[in-house]
Motif scaffolding. Structure first.
Motif, PDB file in Angstrom:
ATOM      1  N   GLY A  64     -46.607 -30.082 -78.694  1.00  0.00           N
ATOM      2  CA  GLY A  64     -45.261 -30.163 -79.237  1.00  0.00           C
ATOM      3  C   GLY A  64     -45.063 -29.423 -80.547  1.00  0.00           C
ATOM      4  N   VAL A  65     -45.943 -28.505 -80.869  1.00  0.00           N
ATOM      5  CA  VAL A  65     -45.808 -27.719 -82.095  1.00  0.00           C
ATOM      6  C   VAL A  65     -45.466 -26.283 -81.697  1.00  0.00           C
ATOM      7  CG1 VAL A  65     -46.962 -26.904 -84.172  1.00  0.00           C
ATOM      8  CG2 VAL A  65     -47.480 -29.169 -83.277  1.00  0.00           C
ATOM      9  N   PHE A  66     -44.336 -25.801 -82.182  1.00  0.00           N
ATOM     10  CA  PHE A  66     -43.853 -24.487 -81.763  1.00  0.00           C
ATOM     11  C   PHE A  66     -43.697 -23.520 -82.934  1.00  0.00           C
ATOM     12  CE2 PHE A  66     -42.264 -27.708 -78.816  1.00  0.00           C
ATOM     13  CZ  PHE A  66     -42.885 -27.277 -77.657  1.00  0.00           C
ATOM     14  N   THR A  67     -44.575 -23.630 -83.903  1.00  0.00           N
ATOM     15  CA  THR A  67     -44.553 -22.703 -85.034  1.00  0.00           C
ATOM     16  C   THR A  67     -45.105 -21.358 -84.571  1.00  0.00           C
ATOM     17  OG1 THR A  67     -46.769 -23.309 -85.763  1.00  0.00           O
ATOM     18  CG2 THR A  67     -44.930 -24.600 -86.659  1.00  0.00           C
ATOM     19  N   PRO A  68     -44.803 -20.286 -85.312  1.00  0.00           N
ATOM     20  CA  PRO A  68     -45.350 -18.985 -84.921  1.00  0.00           C
ATOM     21  C   PRO A  68     -46.885 -18.978 -84.834  1.00  0.00           C
ATOM     22  CG  PRO A  68     -43.586 -18.671 -86.489  1.00  0.00           C
ATOM     23  CD  PRO A  68     -43.837 -20.156 -86.410  1.00  0.00           C
ATOM     24  N   SER A  69     -47.563 -19.646 -85.755  1.00  0.00           N
ATOM     25  CA  SER A  69     -49.023 -19.651 -85.705  1.00  0.00           C
ATOM     26  C   SER A  69     -49.536 -20.453 -84.503  1.00  0.00           C
ATOM     27  CB  SER A  69     -49.617 -20.193 -87.006  1.00  0.00           C
ATOM     28  OG  SER A  69     -49.198 -21.512 -87.232  1.00  0.00           O
ATOM     29  N   ALA A  70     -48.853 -21.538 -84.159  1.00  0.00           N
ATOM     30  CA  ALA A  70     -49.259 -22.323 -82.990  1.00  0.00           C
ATOM     31  C   ALA A  70     -49.041 -21.536 -81.705  1.00  0.00           C
ATOM     32  CB  ALA A  70     -48.481 -23.636 -82.941  1.00  0.00           C
ATOM     33  N   LEU A  71     -47.925 -20.820 -81.641  1.00  0.00           N
ATOM     34  CA  LEU A  71     -47.657 -20.005 -80.451  1.00  0.00           C
ATOM     35  C   LEU A  71     -48.634 -18.837 -80.347  1.00  0.00           C
ATOM     36  CD1 LEU A  71     -43.758 -20.071 -80.423  1.00  0.00           C
ATOM     37  CD2 LEU A  71     -45.358 -21.413 -79.037  1.00  0.00           C
ATOM     38  N   PHE A  72     -49.023 -18.276 -81.484  1.00  0.00           N
ATOM     39  CA  PHE A  72     -50.031 -17.214 -81.460  1.00  0.00           C
ATOM     40  C   PHE A  72     -51.371 -17.775 -80.983  1.00  0.00           C
ATOM     41  CE2 PHE A  72     -53.264 -14.511 -83.608  1.00  0.00           C
ATOM     42  CZ  PHE A  72     -53.019 -13.351 -82.876  1.00  0.00           C
ATOM     43  N   GLY A  73     -51.718 -18.962 -81.430  1.00  0.00           N
ATOM     44  CA  GLY A  73     -52.932 -19.621 -80.954  1.00  0.00           C
ATOM     45  C   GLY A  73     -52.878 -19.867 -79.448  1.00  0.00           C
ATOM     46  N   ALA A  74     -51.705 -20.242 -78.951  1.00  0.00           N
ATOM     47  CA  ALA A  74     -51.533 -20.453 -77.511  1.00  0.00           C
ATOM     48  C   ALA A  74     -51.695 -19.142 -76.756  1.00  0.00           C
ATOM     49  CB  ALA A  74     -50.164 -21.064 -77.237  1.00  0.00           C
ATOM     50  N   PHE A  75     -51.145 -18.073 -77.308  1.00  0.00           N
ATOM     51  CA  PHE A  75     -51.308 -16.758 -76.689  1.00  0.00           C
ATOM     52  C   PHE A  75     -52.783 -16.378 -76.617  1.00  0.00           C
ATOM     53  CE2 PHE A  75     -52.061 -12.222 -77.395  1.00  0.00           C
ATOM     54  CZ  PHE A  75     -51.561 -11.723 -76.198  1.00  0.00           C
ATOM     55  N   LEU A  76     -53.503 -16.597 -77.703  1.00  0.00           N
ATOM     56  CA  LEU A  76     -54.936 -16.277 -77.710  1.00  0.00           C
ATOM     57  C   LEU A  76     -55.697 -17.115 -76.690  1.00  0.00           C
ATOM     58  CD1 LEU A  76     -55.686 -15.851 -81.517  1.00  0.00           C
ATOM     59  CD2 LEU A  76     -55.408 -14.063 -79.790  1.00  0.00           C
ATOM     60  N   ALA A  77     -55.329 -18.383 -76.560  1.00  0.00           N
ATOM     61  CA  ALA A  77     -55.972 -19.243 -75.560  1.00  0.00           C
ATOM     62  C   ALA A  77     -55.680 -18.718 -74.161  1.00  0.00           C
ATOM     63  CB  ALA A  77     -55.477 -20.678 -75.709  1.00  0.00           C
ATOM     64  N   TRP A  78     -54.414 -18.381 -73.893  1.00  0.00           N
ATOM     65  CA  TRP A  78     -54.061 -17.831 -72.578  1.00  0.00           C
ATOM     66  C   TRP A  78     -54.826 -16.542 -72.307  1.00  0.00           C
ATOM     67  CZ3 TRP A  78     -51.848 -13.008 -72.024  1.00  0.00           C
ATOM     68  CH2 TRP A  78     -51.625 -12.618 -70.710  1.00  0.00           C
ATOM     69  N   PHE A  79     -54.868 -15.662 -73.293  1.00  0.00           N
ATOM     70  CA  PHE A  79     -55.562 -14.383 -73.126  1.00  0.00           C
ATOM     71  C   PHE A  79     -57.039 -14.605 -72.805  1.00  0.00           C
ATOM     72  CE2 PHE A  79     -57.736 -10.579 -74.716  1.00  0.00           C
ATOM     73  CZ  PHE A  79     -57.052  -9.607 -73.996  1.00  0.00           C
ATOM     74  N   GLY A  80     -57.666 -15.516 -73.533  1.00  0.00           N
ATOM     75  CA  GLY A  80     -59.080 -15.806 -73.296  1.00  0.00           C
ATOM     76  C   GLY A  80     -59.323 -16.395 -71.917  1.00  0.00           C
ATOM     77  N   ILE A  81     -58.485 -17.339 -71.527  1.00  0.00           N
ATOM     78  CA  ILE A  81     -58.640 -17.972 -70.215  1.00  0.00           C
ATOM     79  C   ILE A  81     -58.448 -16.936 -69.112  1.00  0.00           C
ATOM     80  CG2 ILE A  81     -57.641 -19.649 -68.606  1.00  0.00           C
ATOM     81  CD1 ILE A  81     -56.890 -21.314 -71.121  1.00  0.00           C
ATOM     82  N   ALA A  82     -57.388 -16.146 -69.213  1.00  0.00           N
ATOM     83  CA  ALA A  82     -57.111 -15.143 -68.176  1.00  0.00           C
ATOM     84  C   ALA A  82     -58.220 -14.096 -68.116  1.00  0.00           C
ATOM     85  CB  ALA A  82     -55.757 -14.481 -68.447  1.00  0.00           C
ATOM     86  N   GLN A  83     -58.696 -13.645 -69.270  1.00  0.00           N
ATOM     87  CA  GLN A  83     -59.761 -12.640 -69.298  1.00  0.00           C
ATOM     88  C   GLN A  83     -61.040 -13.166 -68.659  1.00  0.00           C
ATOM     89  OE1 GLN A  83     -58.432  -9.591 -69.706  1.00  0.00           O
ATOM     90  NE2 GLN A  83     -60.081  -9.082 -71.085  1.00  0.00           N
ATOM     91  N   ILE A  84     -61.420 -14.386 -69.001  1.00  0.00           N
ATOM     92  CA  ILE A  84     -62.647 -14.959 -68.437  1.00  0.00           C
ATOM     93  C   ILE A  84     -62.486 -15.168 -66.932  1.00  0.00           C
ATOM     94  CG2 ILE A  84     -64.190 -16.948 -68.420  1.00  0.00           C
ATOM     95  CD1 ILE A  84     -63.521 -17.274 -71.438  1.00  0.00           C
ATOM     96  N   ALA A  85     -61.372 -15.757 -66.522  1.00  0.00           N
ATOM     97  CA  ALA A  85     -61.160 -16.037 -65.099  1.00  0.00           C
ATOM     98  C   ALA A  85     -61.114 -14.747 -64.288  1.00  0.00           C
ATOM     99  CB  ALA A  85     -59.883 -16.846 -64.893  1.00  0.00           C
ATOM    100  N   MET A  86     -60.404 -13.741 -64.785  1.00  0.00           N
ATOM    101  CA  MET A  86     -60.330 -12.471 -64.060  1.00  0.00           C
ATOM    102  C   MET A  86     -61.645 -11.711 -64.162  1.00  0.00           C
ATOM    103  SD  MET A  86     -56.379 -11.210 -64.456  1.00  0.00           S
ATOM    104  CE  MET A  86     -56.263 -11.252 -66.223  1.00  0.00           C
TER     105      MET A  86
END
Length: 102
Positions: A64-86
């Protein structure tokens, strides 16, 4: 288990576990009669991409935190998950096709 929430997806350990989960889910889904034939090698990266985005979105919404830094952290998490899975998919594909990538 009380402290286990979807927010764990947004951590480095959670991203690694999420990538393994996604890779495993795709492998299981390929064995199912209903969707298995539809999931071919060309669709696996797209499925990993979508599942990782879905998992991170649920993680962000659970925090429930939608600050720019939290969203950037979410992007990095998504990028890492997608990169590892792919990456797991690409490694398995190259190992089973007999081609060696330098």
């Amino acid at each position: 288990m009380e402290d286990l929430t979807f927010a764990v997806v947004l951590t480095a350990a959670g991203a690694t576990a999420s990538a393994a989960l996604i890779t495993g889910l795709i492998a299981i889904a390929k064995q199912l009669v209903v969707v298995g034939p539809w999931i071919n090698a060309d669709r696996e990266p797209t499925i990993a991409f979508v599942l990782s985005a879905l998992l991170v979105t649920v993680g962000v919404l659970s925090v429930g935190v939608f600050t720019p830094s939290a969203l950037f952290g979410a992007f990095l998490a998504w990028f890492g998950i997608a990169q590892i899975a792919m990456g797991v998919h690409d490694t398995v594909k190259s190992a089973t096709s007999g081609s060696v990538t330098p």
